[in-house]
Scaffold this motif. Structure first.
Motif, PDB file in Angstrom:
ATOM      1  N   GLY A   1      -6.791   0.536  -7.167  1.00 35.41           N
ATOM      2  CA  GLY A   1      -7.624   0.790  -5.995  1.00 35.41           C
ATOM      3  C   GLY A   1      -7.382   2.157  -5.376  1.00 35.41           C
ATOM      4  O   GLY A   1      -7.492   2.321  -4.163  1.00 35.41           O
ATOM      5  N   VAL A   2      -7.084   3.144  -6.195  1.00 39.98           N
ATOM      6  CA  VAL A   2      -6.756   4.476  -5.688  1.00 39.98           C
ATOM      7  C   VAL A   2      -7.983   5.113  -5.035  1.00 39.98           C
ATOM      8  O   VAL A   2      -9.088   5.059  -5.564  1.00 39.98           O
ATOM      9  CB  VAL A   2      -6.220   5.383  -6.818  1.00 39.98           C
ATOM     10  N   ASP A   3      -7.744   5.698  -3.862  1.00 38.04           N
ATOM     11  CA  ASP A   3      -8.778   6.423  -3.127  1.00 38.04           C
ATOM     12  C   ASP A   3      -8.200   7.773  -2.725  1.00 38.04           C
ATOM     13  O   ASP A   3      -7.045   7.846  -2.292  1.00 38.04           O
ATOM     14  CB  ASP A   3      -9.202   5.639  -1.886  1.00 38.04           C
ATOM     15  N   ILE A   4      -8.982   8.816  -2.874  1.00 38.00           N
ATOM     16  CA  ILE A   4      -8.541  10.161  -2.499  1.00 38.00           C
ATOM     17  C   ILE A   4      -9.481  10.690  -1.431  1.00 38.00           C
ATOM     18  O   ILE A   4     -10.707  10.649  -1.593  1.00 38.00           O
ATOM     19  CB  ILE A   4      -8.503  11.099  -3.728  1.00 38.00           C
ATOM     20  N   ASP A   5      -8.901  11.171  -0.337  1.00 34.04           N
ATOM     21  CA  ASP A   5      -9.681  11.702   0.780  1.00 34.04           C
ATOM     22  C   ASP A   5      -9.283  13.141   1.053  1.00 34.04           C
ATOM     23  O   ASP A   5      -8.125  13.524   0.855  1.00 34.04           O
ATOM     24  CB  ASP A   5      -9.456  10.867   2.038  1.00 34.04           C
ATOM     25  N   TYR A   6     -10.242  13.906   1.564  1.00 26.61           N
ATOM     26  CA  TYR A   6     -10.037  15.325   1.870  1.00 26.61           C
ATOM     27  C   TYR A   6     -10.453  15.580   3.318  1.00 26.61           C
ATOM     28  O   TYR A   6     -11.467  15.057   3.778  1.00 26.61           O
ATOM     29  CB  TYR A   6     -10.909  16.206   0.964  1.00 26.61           C
ATOM     30  N   GLU A   7      -9.684  16.391   4.010  1.00 27.76           N
ATOM     31  CA  GLU A   7     -10.012  16.799   5.380  1.00 27.76           C
ATOM     32  C   GLU A   7      -9.584  18.243   5.568  1.00 27.76           C
ATOM     33  O   GLU A   7      -8.672  18.720   4.892  1.00 27.76           O
ATOM     34  CB  GLU A   7      -9.264  15.945   6.409  1.00 27.76           C
ATOM     35  N   VAL A   8     -10.224  18.932   6.500  1.00 23.40           N
ATOM     36  CA  VAL A   8      -9.762  20.249   6.908  1.00 23.40           C
ATOM     37  C   VAL A   8      -9.162  20.108   8.298  1.00 23.40           C
ATOM     38  O   VAL A   8      -9.641  19.339   9.126  1.00 23.40           O
ATOM     39  CB  VAL A   8     -10.883  21.311   6.888  1.00 23.40           C
ATOM     40  N   LEU A   9      -8.079  20.827   8.531  1.00 25.52           N
ATOM     41  CA  LEU A   9      -7.343  20.734   9.786  1.00 25.52           C
ATOM     42  C   LEU A   9      -7.171  22.113  10.396  1.00 25.52           C
ATOM     43  O   LEU A   9      -7.275  23.123   9.718  1.00 25.52           O
ATOM     44  CB  LEU A   9      -5.953  20.133   9.540  1.00 25.52           C
ATOM     45  N   GLY A  10      -6.826  22.119  11.661  1.00 24.27           N
ATOM     46  CA  GLY A  10      -6.524  23.369  12.350  1.00 24.27           C
ATOM     47  C   GLY A  10      -7.726  23.896  13.092  1.00 24.27           C
ATOM     48  O   GLY A  10      -8.878  23.576  12.771  1.00 24.27           O
ATOM     49  N   SER A  11      -7.453  24.716  14.097  1.00 24.42           N
ATOM     50  CA  SER A  11      -8.531  25.260  14.926  1.00 24.42           C
ATOM     51  C   SER A  11      -9.459  26.169  14.130  1.00 24.42           C
ATOM     52  O   SER A  11     -10.635  26.296  14.442  1.00 24.42           O
ATOM     53  CB  SER A  11      -7.945  26.013  16.120  1.00 24.42           C
ATOM     54  N   ASP A  12      -8.939  26.793  13.083  1.00 27.04           N
ATOM     55  CA  ASP A  12      -9.766  27.672  12.252  1.00 27.04           C
ATOM     56  C   ASP A  12     -10.076  27.054  10.893  1.00 27.04           C
ATOM     57  O   ASP A  12     -10.498  27.744   9.973  1.00 27.04           O
ATOM     58  CB  ASP A  12      -9.085  29.025  12.069  1.00 27.04           C
TER      59      ASP A  12
ATOM     60  N   ILE B   1       0.848  -1.180   0.000  1.00 28.66           N
ATOM     61  CA  ILE B   1       0.000   0.000   0.000  1.00 28.66           C
ATOM     62  C   ILE B   1       0.891   1.239   0.000  1.00 28.66           C
ATOM     63  O   ILE B   1       1.886   1.292   0.728  1.00 28.66           O
ATOM     64  CB  ILE B   1      -0.926   0.006   1.227  1.00 28.66           C
ATOM     65  N   VAL B   2       0.535   2.198  -0.822  1.00 34.38           N
ATOM     66  CA  VAL B   2       1.296   3.445  -0.901  1.00 34.38           C
ATOM     67  C   VAL B   2       0.367   4.632  -0.649  1.00 34.38           C
ATOM     68  O   VAL B   2      -0.836   4.558  -0.912  1.00 34.38           O
ATOM     69  CB  VAL B   2       2.007   3.599  -2.265  1.00 34.38           C
ATOM     70  N   PHE B   3       0.959   5.699  -0.130  1.00 36.43           N
ATOM     71  CA  PHE B   3       0.210   6.900   0.201  1.00 36.43           C
ATOM     72  C   PHE B   3       0.912   8.131  -0.340  1.00 36.43           C
ATOM     73  O   PHE B   3       2.126   8.144  -0.478  1.00 36.43           O
ATOM     74  CB  PHE B   3       0.087   7.068   1.730  1.00 36.43           C
ATOM     75  N   GLY B   4       0.150   9.158  -0.582  1.00 32.50           N
ATOM     76  CA  GLY B   4       0.657  10.494  -0.858  1.00 32.50           C
ATOM     77  C   GLY B   4      -0.158  11.457  -0.025  1.00 32.50           C
ATOM     78  O   GLY B   4      -1.389  11.362  -0.014  1.00 32.50           O
ATOM     79  N   GLU B   5       0.513  12.301   0.728  1.00 34.25           N
ATOM     80  CA  GLU B   5      -0.191  13.236   1.599  1.00 34.25           C
ATOM     81  C   GLU B   5       0.254  14.659   1.324  1.00 34.25           C
ATOM     82  O   GLU B   5       1.445  14.910   1.143  1.00 34.25           O
ATOM     83  CB  GLU B   5       0.082  12.936   3.082  1.00 34.25           C
ATOM     84  N   VAL B   6      -0.692  15.557   1.305  1.00 32.14           N
ATOM     85  CA  VAL B   6      -0.396  16.980   1.141  1.00 32.14           C
ATOM     86  C   VAL B   6      -1.252  17.746   2.144  1.00 32.14           C
ATOM     87  O   VAL B   6      -2.461  17.509   2.245  1.00 32.14           O
ATOM     88  CB  VAL B   6      -0.715  17.467  -0.292  1.00 32.14           C
ATOM     89  N   VAL B   7      -0.608  18.630   2.895  1.00 27.30           N
ATOM     90  CA  VAL B   7      -1.330  19.550   3.772  1.00 27.30           C
ATOM     91  C   VAL B   7      -1.034  20.945   3.255  1.00 27.30           C
ATOM     92  O   VAL B   7       0.118  21.374   3.227  1.00 27.30           O
ATOM     93  CB  VAL B   7      -0.896  19.400   5.246  1.00 27.30           C
ATOM     94  N   ALA B   8      -2.075  21.628   2.824  1.00 32.04           N
ATOM     95  CA  ALA B   8      -1.917  22.946   2.218  1.00 32.04           C
ATOM     96  C   ALA B   8      -2.657  23.986   3.046  1.00 32.04           C
ATOM     97  O   ALA B   8      -3.800  23.766   3.452  1.00 32.04           O
ATOM     98  CB  ALA B   8      -2.460  22.934   0.786  1.00 32.04           C
ATOM     99  N   GLY B   9      -1.991  25.085   3.265  1.00 31.85           N
ATOM    100  CA  GLY B   9      -2.619  26.189   3.973  1.00 31.85           C
ATOM    101  C   GLY B   9      -3.345  27.096   3.006  1.00 31.85           C
ATOM    102  O   GLY B   9      -2.936  27.263   1.862  1.00 31.85           O
ATOM    103  N   VAL B  10      -4.424  27.660   3.464  1.00 31.81           N
ATOM    104  CA  VAL B  10      -5.167  28.631   2.669  1.00 31.81           C
ATOM    105  C   VAL B  10      -4.860  29.991   3.274  1.00 31.81           C
ATOM    106  O   VAL B  10      -5.191  30.258   4.414  1.00 31.81           O
ATOM    107  CB  VAL B  10      -6.680  28.335   2.698  1.00 31.81           C
ATOM    108  N   ASN B  11      -4.198  30.841   2.493  1.00 29.05           N
ATOM    109  CA  ASN B  11      -3.750  32.119   3.051  1.00 29.05           C
ATOM    110  C   ASN B  11      -4.873  33.152   3.105  1.00 29.05           C
ATOM    111  O   ASN B  11      -5.971  32.944   2.606  1.00 29.05           O
ATOM    112  CB  ASN B  11      -2.529  32.648   2.288  1.00 29.05           C
ATOM    113  N   VAL B  12      -4.585  34.269   3.709  1.00 25.62           N
ATOM    114  CA  VAL B  12      -5.569  35.322   3.946  1.00 25.62           C
ATOM    115  C   VAL B  12      -6.147  35.870   2.642  1.00 25.62           C
ATOM    116  O   VAL B  12      -7.354  36.102   2.537  1.00 25.62           O
ATOM    117  CB  VAL B  12      -4.935  36.465   4.779  1.00 25.62           C
ATOM    118  N   ILE B  13      -5.321  36.041   1.627  1.00 23.66           N
ATOM    119  CA  ILE B  13      -5.809  36.590   0.347  1.00 23.66           C
ATOM    120  C   ILE B  13      -6.811  35.629  -0.292  1.00 23.66           C
ATOM    121  O   ILE B  13      -7.891  36.038  -0.736  1.00 23.66           O
ATOM    122  CB  ILE B  13      -4.628  36.862  -0.623  1.00 23.66           C
TER     123      ILE B  13
END
Length: 106
Positions: free
Chosen positions: A79-90, A20-32
């Motif tokens: 068997g590729v699966d893509i999941d989305y989550e939001v993180l952080g207190s805001d 099983i292989v994974f790819g993970e990306v955590v991206a911030g959404v800036n103020v603009i």
């Protein structure tokens, strides 16, 4: 590298499973981006700033997953699966994960 959501690839035979292989990306959404997305929310319509961020994060996660599969000697991922989550207190961070089974096909 072939990546597919299906458990097999038509016309190809899986000869070896590499794990099983994974790819993970955590991206911030800036103020603009947040501001322009807020305008779209207020006036109606699609938020292309968030959509572009989502597309970019998804492509990076899939690319990272494929690179990890290649490092295992695989030439496809099934068997590729893509999941989305939001993180952080805001909820200011977007996490995209791509996972699948690295295989060798012929």
């Amino acid at each position: 590298m072939i990546s597919t959501t299906t458990p097999s690839i038509e016309g190809k035979t899986i000869v070896e499973y590499r794990g099983i292989v994974f790819g993970e990306v955590v991206a911030g959404v800036n103020v603009i981006k947040d501001f322009t997305a807020g305008l779209s929310n207020f006036f109606g319509g699609r938020s292309t700033t968030y959509e572009d961020e989502l597309i970019n994060a998804r492509q990076q996660a899939v690319t990272e997953m494929e690179q990890r599969a290649s490092q295992l000697g695989a030439n496809a991922v099934v068997g590729v699966d893509i999941d989305y989550e939001v993180l952080g207190s805001d909820n200011g961070m977007l996490m995209v994960t791509a996972s699948g089974t690295a295989v060798v096909i012929q």
